[in-house]
Design a protein around this motif. Structure first.
Motif, PDB file in Angstrom:
ATOM      1  N   SER A  94      27.258  19.706   5.191  1.00  0.00           N
ATOM      2  CA  SER A  94      25.917  19.217   4.824  1.00  0.00           C
ATOM      3  C   SER A  94      25.955  17.935   4.013  1.00  0.00           C
ATOM      4  CB  SER A  94      25.183  20.294   4.029  1.00  0.00           C
ATOM      5  OG  SER A  94      25.714  20.406   2.722  1.00  0.00           O
ATOM      6  N   CYS A 115      25.671  17.988   0.852  1.00  0.00           N
ATOM      7  CA  CYS A 115      24.904  18.272  -0.366  1.00  0.00           C
ATOM      8  C   CYS A 115      25.831  18.283  -1.583  1.00  0.00           C
ATOM      9  CB  CYS A 115      24.188  19.622  -0.260  1.00  0.00           C
ATOM     10  SG  CYS A 115      22.862  19.702   0.960  1.00  0.00           S
ATOM     11  N   HIS A 140      21.237  23.206  -2.950  1.00  0.00           N
ATOM     12  CA  HIS A 140      20.459  22.247  -2.168  1.00  0.00           C
ATOM     13  C   HIS A 140      20.450  22.574  -0.679  1.00  0.00           C
ATOM     14  CE1 HIS A 140      20.763  18.822  -5.364  1.00  0.00           C
ATOM     15  NE2 HIS A 140      20.223  19.930  -5.837  1.00  0.00           N
ATOM     16  N   LEU A 141      21.236  23.553  -0.267  1.00  0.00           N
ATOM     17  CA  LEU A 141      21.191  23.944   1.148  1.00  0.00           C
ATOM     18  C   LEU A 141      19.817  24.476   1.542  1.00  0.00           C
ATOM     19  CD1 LEU A 141      24.676  25.684   1.567  1.00  0.00           C
ATOM     20  CD2 LEU A 141      23.951  23.519   2.577  1.00  0.00           C
ATOM     21  N   ARG A 159      17.681  22.218   3.452  1.00  0.00           N
ATOM     22  CA  ARG A 159      18.096  21.920   4.831  1.00  0.00           C
ATOM     23  C   ARG A 159      17.916  23.124   5.763  1.00  0.00           C
ATOM     24  NH1 ARG A 159      22.094  17.756   4.352  1.00  0.00           N
ATOM     25  NH2 ARG A 159      21.508  16.497   2.537  1.00  0.00           N
ATOM     26  N   ASP A 209      17.356  22.532   9.378  1.00  0.00           N
ATOM     27  CA  ASP A 209      18.463  21.825  10.023  1.00  0.00           C
ATOM     28  C   ASP A 209      19.607  22.785  10.339  1.00  0.00           C
ATOM     29  OD1 ASP A 209      17.124  19.400   9.745  1.00  0.00           O
ATOM     30  OD2 ASP A 209      17.957  19.067   7.750  1.00  0.00           O
ATOM     31  N   LEU A 210      19.728  23.826   9.523  1.00  0.00           N
ATOM     32  CA  LEU A 210      20.893  24.710   9.609  1.00  0.00           C
ATOM     33  C   LEU A 210      20.661  25.957  10.442  1.00  0.00           C
ATOM     34  CD1 LEU A 210      21.965  24.417   5.870  1.00  0.00           C
ATOM     35  CD2 LEU A 210      23.148  23.431   7.835  1.00  0.00           C
ATOM     36  N   GLU A 228       8.479  22.205   6.991  1.00  0.00           N
ATOM     37  CA  GLU A 228       9.714  21.430   7.081  1.00  0.00           C
ATOM     38  C   GLU A 228       9.613  20.160   6.235  1.00  0.00           C
ATOM     39  OE1 GLU A 228      12.877  19.803  10.437  1.00  0.00           O
ATOM     40  OE2 GLU A 228      10.834  20.341  11.040  1.00  0.00           O
ATOM     41  N   ARG A 272      11.881  18.550   2.952  1.00  0.00           N
ATOM     42  CA  ARG A 272      12.434  17.187   2.938  1.00  0.00           C
ATOM     43  C   ARG A 272      11.933  16.404   1.714  1.00  0.00           C
ATOM     44  NH1 ARG A 272      15.323  16.527   7.282  1.00  0.00           N
ATOM     45  NH2 ARG A 272      14.796  17.576   9.246  1.00  0.00           N
ATOM     46  N   GLU A 329      13.681  17.681  -1.421  1.00  0.00           N
ATOM     47  CA  GLU A 329      15.056  17.181  -1.538  1.00  0.00           C
ATOM     48  C   GLU A 329      15.058  15.726  -1.991  1.00  0.00           C
ATOM     49  OE1 GLU A 329      19.292  17.029   0.855  1.00  0.00           O
ATOM     50  OE2 GLU A 329      17.450  17.275   2.021  1.00  0.00           O
TER      51      GLU A 329
END
Length: 481
Positions: A46, A48, A53-54, A57, A60-61, A130, A134, A137
């Motif tokens: 990632s 990160c 912080h995952l 995402r 995305d993951l 979503e 973003r 983050e």
């Protein structure tokens, strides 16, 4: 293949990997959702800086429309159905709390107020959220703090939700019982997800001991419908007296401080339990006069009374009009905005004029200008969540009245408590009240302010009006057509 709903937790590092495996097993079994554990490999790929912080995402993951995120130490212990909550525009979570004064200030600045949530369990969907992930983050600074906070993701999420105008649905605390295992409040409360933050519990589990999280017998009950969504005056005799907002999710608003954060009722509904983040604070039973009474559970054992706040009395009287159309009201004598904030929260269609000079005077020698300035700043901050629905007028009500429109639905007088001052205020504002509206005030029957009752009763006799009275020494006349 994209799935509709998946659970996700983070298991980076040996300790969290072990916790995540057990948390995933419990969530799959009791919530009926497949679970994906984000491991060292996803973290490495990632880029990160922090495993936490995952969660920014998630979409995305994992290839899913809806994600139920939960921390590795959030253990499901009772069955529930997260799928019933998935897919909507609302972000679904359990309310968090201000343990840090900086969070309060950030809430006032960024507009989320006290509406933070615990980042340890939330439900979001790709279509609506979503972009929230973003933006949150992007708010993370290079040093992994947010305005110096050590747990910054929750404030970043709250800021992003407010900026993007995404509403939040707050589940009651049973769905993410923070500090589980540290005190006695959770006993019998029907906890669904236990956020096992207690260090001793974690140590025992990591050593291979059983966490013993199985439900133990019947629960005490849910959120009391007689208290949920209402404002009360909480008095711990000989100690303090303050307003408390009992929210629909079983939490208590800012006025509760550290000691009173949660409430729920016993199975029969005859007792209400108040608690801190960890322990039971007091148990209250309802008396014949409608007030709830008991004793503080701690060593002082002080008597505690819970009765409707003056703002709640007004909200109950105005409820039929407030549901039908927008309302316009005036509060004379705002001080720190305690009543104003409760009225604005309770009536989303209300526009309220806040009239107070916030100026030191010879009438009250104990009140300095510095104290008045602090009160004005607090009133502005307390009502900032409804900034577009309130007008602050920092002057005496005699000067303000000509600039306030007629046809008012509510006037609430809580400033000059002398007989002459009350009589003059009634005469000034009565012509501006619309048919069906209320001219009301505080301290009716107060032993220190007998002039209030004398002036109110005298005006009622002359105009042949009925004086309506309620808890917290509230009085009112209803204007006739």
């Amino acid at each position: 293949m994209r799935v509709d709903l998946i659970g996700v937790t983070i298991g980076v590092g040996a300790e969290h990997a072990r916790l995540a495996a057990e948390a995933a097993r419990r969530m799959q079994s009791l919530a009926g959702v497949p679970v994906r554990i984000l491991s060292e490999e996803e973290f490495r790929r990632s880029g990160c800086r922090n495993p936490n912080h995952l969660k920014f995402r998630l979409f995305d993951l994992v290839d899913a429309e809806n994600v139920l995120y939960f921390d590795a130490d959030a253990f499901c212990i009772r069955p529930w159905s997260p799928s019933a909550l998935a897919g909507g525009r609302e972000w679904v979570a359990v309310r968090g709390f201000w343990f840090d004064e900086r969070v309060r200030r950030l809430g006032e600045i960024y507009g989320f107020g006290e509406d933070t949530f615990s980042g340890g369990l939330f439900l979001c969907n790709r279509a609506h959220h979503e972009r929230v992930l973003r933006l949150a983050e992007s708010l993370q600074p290079v040093d992994d703090t947010f305005h110096g906070l050590c747990n910054p993701d929750e404030i970043a999420f709250a800021t992003a939700l407010k900026a993007l105008r995404i509403p939040t649905r707050y589940l009651d605390r049973r769905y993410n019982w923070l500090q589980f295992g540290r005190g006695d409040l959770a006993e019998g409360a029907g906890v669904i997800v236990a956020h096992a933050c207690d260090p001793e519990m974690r140590r025992r589990y990591l050593q291979g001991s059983d966490l013993d999280l199985a439900p133990a017998g019947p629960t005490e009950g849910g959120i009391s419908p007689e208290l949920a969504g209402r404002a009360f005056l909480y008095e711990r005799v000989g100690h303090d007296k303050r307003p408390l907002q009992f929210r629909e999710d079983g939490t208590i608003g800012e006025g509760g401080g550290d000691a009173e954060r949660y409430f729920f009722s016993t199975a029969g509904g005859d007792t209400v339990v108040l608690g801190s983040a960890w322990d039971t604070t007091c148990r209250l039973s309802r008396d014949a006069d409608g007030a709830w009474r008991g004793r503080w559970s701690r060593w002082e054992r002080m008597p505690v009374t819970l009765a409707p706040h003056r703002a709640q009395v007004l909200l109950d009287w105005l409820a039929p009009q407030g549901r039908a159309r927008p309302l316009v009201g005036v509060e004379v004598g705002v001080d720190r905005g305690e009543t104003s904030a409760l009225l604005l929260r309770g009536l989303p269609g209300l526009h309220l004029y806040l009239i107070d000079p916030w100026h030191a005077s010879a009438i009250d020698a104990t009140r300095t200008q510095a104290a008045c300035d602090r009160a004005m700043a607090r009133a502005a901050a307390a009502t900032a969540f409804a900034a577009e629905r309130r007008t602050l007028m920092p002057c005496g009500h005699e000067r303000a009245a000509p600039f306030v429109p007629a046809g008012l639905d509510l006037v609430f007088l809580d400033a000059d408590r002398s007989e002459e001052g009350t009589r003059e205020a009634i005469a000034l504002w009565w012509p501006k009240v619309a048919a069906g509206g209320l001219l009301s005030g505080h301290d009716y029957g107060h032993p220190d302010y007998p002039g209030v009752k004398a002036a109110v009763d005298a005006f009622a006799r002359r105009r042949k009006l009925r004086v309506r009275t309620g808890p917290d020494m509230v009085w009112a006349y209803e204007a006739q057509s």
